[in-house]
Design a protein around this motif. Structure first.
Motif, PDB file in Angstrom:
ATOM      1  N   LEU A  26       0.736  -1.091  -0.051  1.00 42.77           N
ATOM      2  CA  LEU A  26       0.008  -0.066  -0.031  1.00 42.77           C
ATOM      3  C   LEU A  26       0.791   1.326  -0.072  1.00 42.77           C
ATOM      4  O   LEU A  26       0.687   2.293  -0.719  1.00 42.77           O
ATOM      5  CB  LEU A  26      -0.832  -0.065   1.343  1.00 42.77           C
ATOM      6  CG  LEU A  26      -2.061  -1.081   1.285  1.00 42.77           C
ATOM      7  CD1 LEU A  26      -2.691  -0.862   2.508  1.00 42.77           C
ATOM      8  CD2 LEU A  26      -2.910  -0.841   0.012  1.00 42.77           C
ATOM      9  N   LEU A  27       1.985   1.386   0.858  1.00 49.33           N
ATOM     10  CA  LEU A  27       2.965   2.289   0.803  1.00 49.33           C
ATOM     11  C   LEU A  27       3.396   2.472  -0.687  1.00 49.33           C
ATOM     12  O   LEU A  27       3.850   3.619  -1.019  1.00 49.33           O
ATOM     13  CB  LEU A  27       4.071   2.150   1.843  1.00 49.33           C
ATOM     14  CG  LEU A  27       3.322   2.148   3.238  1.00 49.33           C
ATOM     15  CD1 LEU A  27       4.463   1.929   4.391  1.00 49.33           C
ATOM     16  CD2 LEU A  27       2.907   3.549   3.609  1.00 49.33           C
ATOM     17  N   ARG A  29       2.269   1.798  -3.497  1.00 48.41           N
ATOM     18  CA  ARG A  29       1.208   2.319  -4.400  1.00 48.41           C
ATOM     19  C   ARG A  29       0.759   3.948  -4.105  1.00 48.41           C
ATOM     20  O   ARG A  29       0.560   4.529  -5.039  1.00 48.41           O
ATOM     21  CB  ARG A  29      -0.266   1.632  -4.171  1.00 48.41           C
ATOM     22  CG  ARG A  29      -1.394   2.022  -4.998  1.00 48.41           C
ATOM     23  CD  ARG A  29      -0.896   1.739  -6.290  1.00 48.41           C
ATOM     24  NE  ARG A  29      -2.185   2.180  -7.184  1.00 48.41           N
ATOM     25  CZ  ARG A  29      -2.202   2.741  -8.599  1.00 48.41           C
ATOM     26  NH1 ARG A  29      -0.834   2.671  -9.053  1.00 48.41           N
ATOM     27  NH2 ARG A  29      -3.035   2.658  -9.294  1.00 48.41           N
ATOM     28  N   ILE A  30       0.936   4.364  -2.952  1.00 48.36           N
ATOM     29  CA  ILE A  30       0.962   5.593  -2.449  1.00 48.36           C
ATOM     30  C   ILE A  30       1.922   6.451  -3.045  1.00 48.36           C
ATOM     31  O   ILE A  30       1.780   7.508  -3.550  1.00 48.36           O
ATOM     32  CB  ILE A  30       0.787   5.809  -1.049  1.00 48.36           C
ATOM     33  CG1 ILE A  30      -0.502   5.276  -0.366  1.00 48.36           C
ATOM     34  CG2 ILE A  30       0.842   7.310  -0.557  1.00 48.36           C
ATOM     35  CD1 ILE A  30      -0.558   5.183   1.229  1.00 48.36           C
ATOM     36  N   LEU A  33       1.351   6.625  -6.893  1.00 44.45           N
ATOM     37  CA  LEU A  33       0.310   7.861  -7.215  1.00 44.45           C
ATOM     38  C   LEU A  33       0.867   9.137  -6.697  1.00 44.45           C
ATOM     39  O   LEU A  33       0.541  10.115  -7.638  1.00 44.45           O
ATOM     40  CB  LEU A  33      -0.872   7.555  -6.259  1.00 44.45           C
ATOM     41  CG  LEU A  33      -1.647   6.160  -6.489  1.00 44.45           C
ATOM     42  CD1 LEU A  33      -2.677   5.911  -5.416  1.00 44.45           C
ATOM     43  CD2 LEU A  33      -2.418   6.169  -8.080  1.00 44.45           C
ATOM     44  N   GLU A  34       1.590   9.428  -5.794  1.00 44.76           N
ATOM     45  CA  GLU A  34       2.091  10.659  -5.695  1.00 44.76           C
ATOM     46  C   GLU A  34       2.991  11.216  -6.799  1.00 44.76           C
ATOM     47  O   GLU A  34       3.292  12.379  -6.931  1.00 44.76           O
ATOM     48  CB  GLU A  34       2.798  10.872  -4.326  1.00 44.76           C
ATOM     49  CG  GLU A  34       1.773  10.533  -3.157  1.00 44.76           C
ATOM     50  CD  GLU A  34       2.663  10.887  -1.817  1.00 44.76           C
ATOM     51  OE1 GLU A  34       3.712  10.469  -1.798  1.00 44.76           O
ATOM     52  OE2 GLU A  34       1.841  11.139  -0.658  1.00 44.76           O
TER      53      GLU A  34
END
Length: 466
Positions: A26-27, A29-30, A33-34
């Motif tokens: 998840l980190l 993926r974040i 996206l950023e």
């Protein structure tokens, strides 16, 4: 996930391997996206308006704060209201001292140069009511009843030209709602008014001003240069767009349901040969002769500087330096220090530097740079039109400023509710901004236009020679 884990060790120790792997995915993926979204958008690196940013979130100033106190500084030039001539005063009160302030000796005579003190006050506001008694007389021959007509210019309703003009001024120029407009007229002017009456005033003003608006619309395609911009709005809950076109002596607003290039063809025609100062929106490209706004470009370069990619950041800094020099030289040309010919000579090295930097970004292999640099380099002649065309600015600030009043009005009113409301908005905004450009008294013009409408006479023209 590669590299050092972003999960704090004390939390990682409490996780099972499966949970830790899930959190790390998840980190990752974040982070992706950023990276895709780029730096956060703000008014300095995008077209977002300054009002969208919280005051506490603004970037701190780099320059140290001045130690001077607020307000006027010691020794500054005094500004005060000058006295009007005595002949223009409605009342003059002569004040003579009766006795000496020291020994109480009676005083006589007059001062040849008395101290003048003027007090401004509003007169008692009382509406002027004119009653027209229309007699109906029977014909002694045939018995037919005939009623006397109203004199020319007298409205069939109960509102005169100045009242209607003021009502429209409150709604359009001072951005008051219909309810508050009615409250103002009733509370301060003693004029009975309802919301429905303000709607009637709105319709009368639109009909009275429309001939002047149509005349400006006809003149628009003949202008040698125009500033153009648009902003979203709503009509009856549906998306709409408010366009503005700023010429040297007038401004035209129009409300359309589309932002497409067909609006430009409808308003400017297919053979428009003038220069349009605008942003890089693609619907303007069909016009051929453009001046792209350097203020928008400066914000785009700032967005590059704010990027986390070091290659993008470096190119942003390199583009910002000649851009700031361009604005410094333009300021000297605008205030008359240098001529446009001198400006062109001084910006020649700036032009070469910027175009070389655009080529560097184009062949950098970085997808964050290639698209923007290719667009700017392929249309680089639209960056420098202002160097050869008098009356053309390197920015689109005039159009942005003309929209400012409309944007604030839209935020207060949430758009319009009908086609009639949209016609009122575009018509009155056009007259307000044009009167400002031509240094005309707006209230006087509105009154004259409504009076001409009641008399079935032509509306006063807003077309002037530049």
């Amino acid at each position: 996930m590669t590299g050092k884990s972003k999960i704090p060790p004390e939390l990682a120790a409490q996780m099972t391997p499966e949970v830790r792997a899930f959190v790390e995915s998840l980190l990752l993926r974040i982070a992706e996206l950023e990276e895709t979204l780029g730096p956060p958008k703000n008014p300095r690196n995008s077209s977002l308006p300054p009002g969208c940013q919280h005051p506490h979130a603004k970037t701190p100033r780099k320059a140290p704060r001045s130690k001077r106190k607020r307000g006027g500084q010691p020794g500054h030039k005094k500004h005060e209201r000058s006295l009007v001539p005595t002949e223009e005063c409605q009342e003059v009160v002569t004040l003579l001292p009766k006795t000496c302030r020291r020994c109480d000796t009676p005083l006589t005579g007059e001062d040849s140069d008395p101290l003048r003190h003027q007090v401004w006050e509003l007169p008692e506001i009382k509406p002027m009511i004119t009653e027209y008694r229309r007699h109906r007389l029977a014909c002694p021959c045939c018995g037919e009843n005939t009623c006397a007509p109203l004199p020319e210019g007298v409205p069939t309703g109960q509102s005169g030209p100045r009242l209607i003009a003021l009502s429209g001024l409150l709604m359009a120029c001072f951005r008051q709602s219909k309810r508050r407009t009615a409250l103002f007229l009733e509370s301060l002017l003693g004029q009975p008014c309802s919301v429905g009456l303000t709607v009637k005033h709105q319709a009368i003003i639109t009909e009275a001003l429309r001939p002047a608006y149509d005349e400006l619309a006809t003149t628009l395609p003949t202008q040698p240069q125009l500033g153009a911009d648009e902003t979203p709005t709503k009509q009856a809950g549906q998306k709409a767009w408010l366009w503005t076109f700023v010429a040297s002596t007038f401004t035209l607003f129009t409300m359309r349901g589309s932002r497409a290039a067909t609006v430009l063809t409808e308003l400017l025609g297919a053979t428009f040969s003038g220069v349009v100062m605008c942003d890089r929106a693609k619907m303007y490209w069909q016009l051929g002769r453009l001046q792209w706004c350097w203020a928008h470009l400066k914000r785009d370069f700032q967005a590059l500087i704010d990027s986390s990619d070091h290659q993008v950041k470096r190119l942003g800094h390199d583009l910002m330096r000649p851009t700031k020099r361009l604005f410094r030289e333009w300021a000297r040309c605008r205030d008359g220090t240098i001529t446009r010919r001198t400006l062109k000579r001084r910006l020649a090295p700036v032009r070469r530097d910027i175009e070389h930097l655009l080529l560097r970004g184009l062949f950098s292999g970085n997808p964050k740079l290639i698209g923007m640099c290719r667009e700017l380099y392929d249309h680089r002649e639209w960056l420098w039109t202002f160097l050869d065309q008098d009356g053309v600015d390197p920015t689109n600030n005039l159009s942005e400023r003309s929209l400012r009043h409309a944007v604030i009005w839209r935020k207060l009113s949430f758009g319009t509710q009908s086609n009639a409301g949209s016609r009122f908005v575009e018509t009155t905004l056009t007259v307000i901004e044009t009167c400002r450009q031509q240094s005309r008294n707006l209230f006087t013009y509105l009154t004259d236009a409504v009076d001409a409408h009641f008399r079935s006479q032509p509306c006063p023209s807003l077309v002037t020679n530049p």
